[in-house]
Structure formats: structure tokens, C-alpha cells
Design a protein around this motif. Structure first.
Motif, PDB file in Angstrom:
ATOM      1  N   LEU A   1      42.325 -21.792  71.392  1.00 23.56           N
ATOM      2  CA  LEU A   1      41.590 -21.270  70.241  1.00 23.56           C
ATOM      3  C   LEU A   1      41.693 -19.749  70.171  1.00 23.56           C
ATOM      4  O   LEU A   1      41.713 -19.171  69.077  1.00 23.56           O
ATOM      5  CB  LEU A   1      40.132 -21.713  70.341  1.00 23.56           C
ATOM      6  CG  LEU A   1      39.260 -21.472  69.125  1.00 23.56           C
ATOM      7  CD1 LEU A   1      38.308 -22.641  68.929  1.00 23.56           C
ATOM      8  CD2 LEU A   1      38.459 -20.190  69.272  1.00 23.56           C
TER       9      LEU A   1
ATOM     10  N   LYS B   1      41.861 -19.342  62.190  1.00 22.38           N
ATOM     11  CA  LYS B   1      41.650 -20.651  61.565  1.00 22.38           C
ATOM     12  C   LYS B   1      40.177 -21.068  61.565  1.00 22.38           C
ATOM     13  O   LYS B   1      39.850 -22.150  61.093  1.00 22.38           O
ATOM     14  CB  LYS B   1      42.479 -21.713  62.286  1.00 22.38           C
ATOM     15  CG  LYS B   1      43.988 -21.550  62.152  1.00 22.38           C
ATOM     16  CD  LYS B   1      44.717 -22.697  62.831  1.00 22.38           C
ATOM     17  CE  LYS B   1      46.229 -22.559  62.667  1.00 22.38           C
ATOM     18  NZ  LYS B   1      46.959 -23.688  63.314  1.00 22.38           N
ATOM     19  N   TYR B   2      39.316 -20.215  62.073  1.00 21.55           N
ATOM     20  CA  TYR B   2      37.914 -20.573  62.246  1.00 21.55           C
ATOM     21  C   TYR B   2      36.993 -19.562  61.561  1.00 21.55           C
ATOM     22  O   TYR B   2      37.365 -18.412  61.341  1.00 21.55           O
ATOM     23  CB  TYR B   2      37.578 -20.693  63.734  1.00 21.55           C
ATOM     24  CG  TYR B   2      38.379 -21.774  64.420  1.00 21.55           C
ATOM     25  CD1 TYR B   2      37.895 -23.079  64.517  1.00 21.55           C
ATOM     26  CD2 TYR B   2      39.657 -21.516  64.921  1.00 21.55           C
ATOM     27  CE1 TYR B   2      38.646 -24.083  65.107  1.00 21.55           C
ATOM     28  CE2 TYR B   2      40.416 -22.518  65.518  1.00 21.55           C
ATOM     29  CZ  TYR B   2      39.905 -23.797  65.604  1.00 21.55           C
ATOM     30  OH  TYR B   2      40.649 -24.795  66.170  1.00 21.55           O
TER      31      TYR B   2
ATOM     32  N   HIS C   1      34.091 -35.334  63.875  1.00 17.06           N
ATOM     33  CA  HIS C   1      35.292 -34.767  64.477  1.00 17.06           C
ATOM     34  C   HIS C   1      36.217 -35.804  65.114  1.00 17.06           C
ATOM     35  O   HIS C   1      36.744 -35.601  66.205  1.00 17.06           O
ATOM     36  CB  HIS C   1      34.912 -33.696  65.501  1.00 17.06           C
ATOM     37  CG  HIS C   1      34.219 -32.525  64.892  1.00 17.06           C
ATOM     38  ND1 HIS C   1      32.850 -32.417  64.872  1.00 17.06           N
ATOM     39  CD2 HIS C   1      34.711 -31.440  64.254  1.00 17.06           C
ATOM     40  CE1 HIS C   1      32.521 -31.287  64.255  1.00 17.06           C
ATOM     41  NE2 HIS C   1      33.620 -30.689  63.862  1.00 17.06           N
TER      42      HIS C   1
ATOM     43  N   LEU D   1      43.455 -31.658  61.408  1.00 13.52           N
ATOM     44  CA  LEU D   1      43.424 -30.533  62.331  1.00 13.52           C
ATOM     45  C   LEU D   1      43.984 -29.252  61.729  1.00 13.52           C
ATOM     46  O   LEU D   1      43.735 -28.157  62.243  1.00 13.52           O
ATOM     47  CB  LEU D   1      44.186 -30.890  63.612  1.00 13.52           C
ATOM     48  CG  LEU D   1      43.514 -31.944  64.499  1.00 13.52           C
ATOM     49  CD1 LEU D   1      44.453 -32.363  65.622  1.00 13.52           C
ATOM     50  CD2 LEU D   1      42.195 -31.436  65.067  1.00 13.52           C
TER      51      LEU D   1
ATOM     52  N   GLY E   1      43.165 -28.371  58.721  1.00 10.07           N
ATOM     53  CA  GLY E   1      42.202 -27.948  57.712  1.00 10.07           C
ATOM     54  C   GLY E   1      42.517 -28.453  56.318  1.00 10.07           C
ATOM     55  O   GLY E   1      41.937 -27.988  55.334  1.00 10.07           O
TER      56      GLY E   1
ATOM     57  N   HIS F   1      35.574 -24.828  61.829  1.00  9.54           N
ATOM     58  CA  HIS F   1      36.990 -24.982  61.484  1.00  9.54           C
ATOM     59  C   HIS F   1      37.123 -24.734  59.982  1.00  9.54           C
ATOM     60  O   HIS F   1      36.412 -25.322  59.178  1.00  9.54           O
ATOM     61  CB  HIS F   1      37.451 -26.399  61.835  1.00  9.54           C
ATOM     62  CG  HIS F   1      38.929 -26.595  61.794  1.00  9.54           C
ATOM     63  ND1 HIS F   1      39.658 -26.493  60.643  1.00  9.54           N
ATOM     64  CD2 HIS F   1      39.827 -26.880  62.774  1.00  9.54           C
ATOM     65  CE1 HIS F   1      40.933 -26.719  60.891  1.00  9.54           C
ATOM     66  NE2 HIS F   1      41.064 -26.953  62.189  1.00  9.54           N
TER      67      HIS F   1
END
Length: 233
Positions: free
Chosen positions: A91, A97-98, A153, A190, A192, A222
């Protein structure tokens, strides 16, 4: 690869044992603890989430199920810590991406993931009956056992390895064991991106007599993962 060429089952060695906190569940599913007091709740698959442990402390009847629960709690904690470390390393390279609002930074996120894992495995040691091993798309419960089912999730997120048939069979099974309502979060994969076959899933559910709505969540980490599917069975 077509949707029917992908695997139609989940293998244990392909899962990551990471979970969310009770507070995250409240936000992502827009839960009201008072409304849940007289309900039987299923969290499926629950992974290393602390929702079951904390909810039961608050007098809410929650059962968790997951393929991982066939393993001893100490082994799961070890795996969970390894998976958290692995996930945090990855991450750190993809922070763009978050959405960094609920969590201040990667270290804050790591603390939350360890907190959820610790609460989960400690509760498993004293209340093991709440944690039921299962291998989706099959569930070891009688019809209409639960009032509300929460699924976070998992469905839709892993569409790169779990095909449309698996998704549909799993949702059918969740419907079988649920009396009132199913909430699934989020609605993206995953990357998005909105799950490719979400409209087909909604069409199937509607034709089966369910009322289906997409509801904005109070939680987004996310990027683009900010909505849930609410299925009135």
C-alpha cells in the motif's frame, strides 16, 4: 478470460487474513446499533474483523463465518500479522489509490488493522461458537437463520479470480439464510472499477422478487469504494 473461465471456488491459500474494525463497519454499512439489538446478524465472510467481538459486547447477536476459521486462533493471528505487514508494504507504493481521511497515514491504518485482528482472535479463544468455518458458496446454516447479512470486501472486489457464477451462487446462498436484508460493500473491484456484471446481478435479484438499491456509504478508503448494495430479500 471470460467470466465462466475463472475459478468458481475460493482456496484457503489464496486469501489474506485482514479485517476492519467495528467502527469501520458502522460507517461502511450505515449501521444503527439500536436497530440491530433484536436482530440475528451474519458477517460473511468476516475475516479478521472485530465487528463480531465488539457487537456481541454491545448486546447485538452476530455470527461470523469464514474459510479461515478452520485454523487455530494463534495460527490466524500469526498469519494476520504477516498479511498486514505485506499489505502495508504494498500500500505504501500505491497511496494515491486511497482516500486518506478516515486514516491519517499508513501507520495509522496498520494500527487499526492490528486492533481488528487482535480483537477478533481474542474473541475466538473465548467465544469460538461465534466463528463458523465455511467455504463459499456454501453455508452451514438453515434457511432464514439470520435477519440481516453483511458482506464486506469480498464479493465484487475479487472479480479477477472469482467468476460471475461464483458471485451469483454466493449471493443466492446469502439470500437462502437471510430473512430481511443483505448489505454488500463495496461495489468495485481491486482497481476501483464498478463490478463488470453488477447490472446482471441486480437484474437477477429483481426478477427473483428482491428490492435492490445502491446506497452511498459513509466510508471511503479505497478510491471509488463508497457504495453498498442493499438487497431486501
Amino acid at each position: 478470460m471470460s467470466r465462466d473461465e475463472k475459478r468458481n471456488y475460493l482456496e484457503l491459500d489464496r486469501i489474506i487474513f485482514i479485517g476492519r474494525t467495528y467502527e469501520e463497519y458502522v460507517m461502511m454499512f450505515r449501521l444503527d446499533s439500536w436497530d440491530l439489538q433484536n436482530k440475528k446478524i451474519l458477517d460473511c465472510p468476516a475475516g479478521a474483523c472485530s465487528f463480531t467481538a465488539r457487537a456481541n459486547e454491545l448486546g447485538i447477536d452476530v455470527t461470523a463465518c469464514d474459510i479461515a476459521y478452520t485454523h487455530p486462533s494463534d495460527d490466524l493471528k500469526k498469519k494476520g500479522l504477516e498479511d498486514i505487514s505485506y499489505a502495508m508494504n504494498g500500500l505504501s507504493k500505491a497511496k494515491h489509490k486511497y482516500i486518506w481521511e478516515y486514516f491519517r497515514d499508513v501507520e495509522h491504518l496498520k494500527e487499526n488493522r492490528i486492533e481488528a485482528l487482535t480483537e477478533c482472535v481474542e474473541d475466538m479463544k473465548t467465544n469460538n461458537n461465534r466463528y463458523v468455518p465455511t467455504n463459499l458458496p456454501s453455508l452451514p446454516f438453515r434457511d432464514k437463520t439470520f435477519d440481516v447479512t453483511l458482506s464486506a470486501h469480498f464479493l465484487f472486489m475479487y472479480s479477477d479470480r472469482l467468476d460471475f457464477t461464483f458471485h451469483l451462487n454466493t449471493i443466492k446462498e446469502l439470500m437462502r439464510v437471510t430473512k430481511e436484508e443483505i448489505r454488500i460493500f463495496p461495489l468495485v473491484d481491486l482497481e476501483g472499477k464498478r463490478y463488470t456484471y453488477l447490472d446482471e446481478v441486480i437484474e437477477f435479484l429483481t426478477e427473483a422478487g428482491s428490492v435492490v438499491t445502491e446506497v452511498k456509504s459513509d466510508y471511503e478508503f479505497h478510491a471509488n469504494a463508497h457504495s453498498m448494495l442493499v438487497i431486501k430479500v
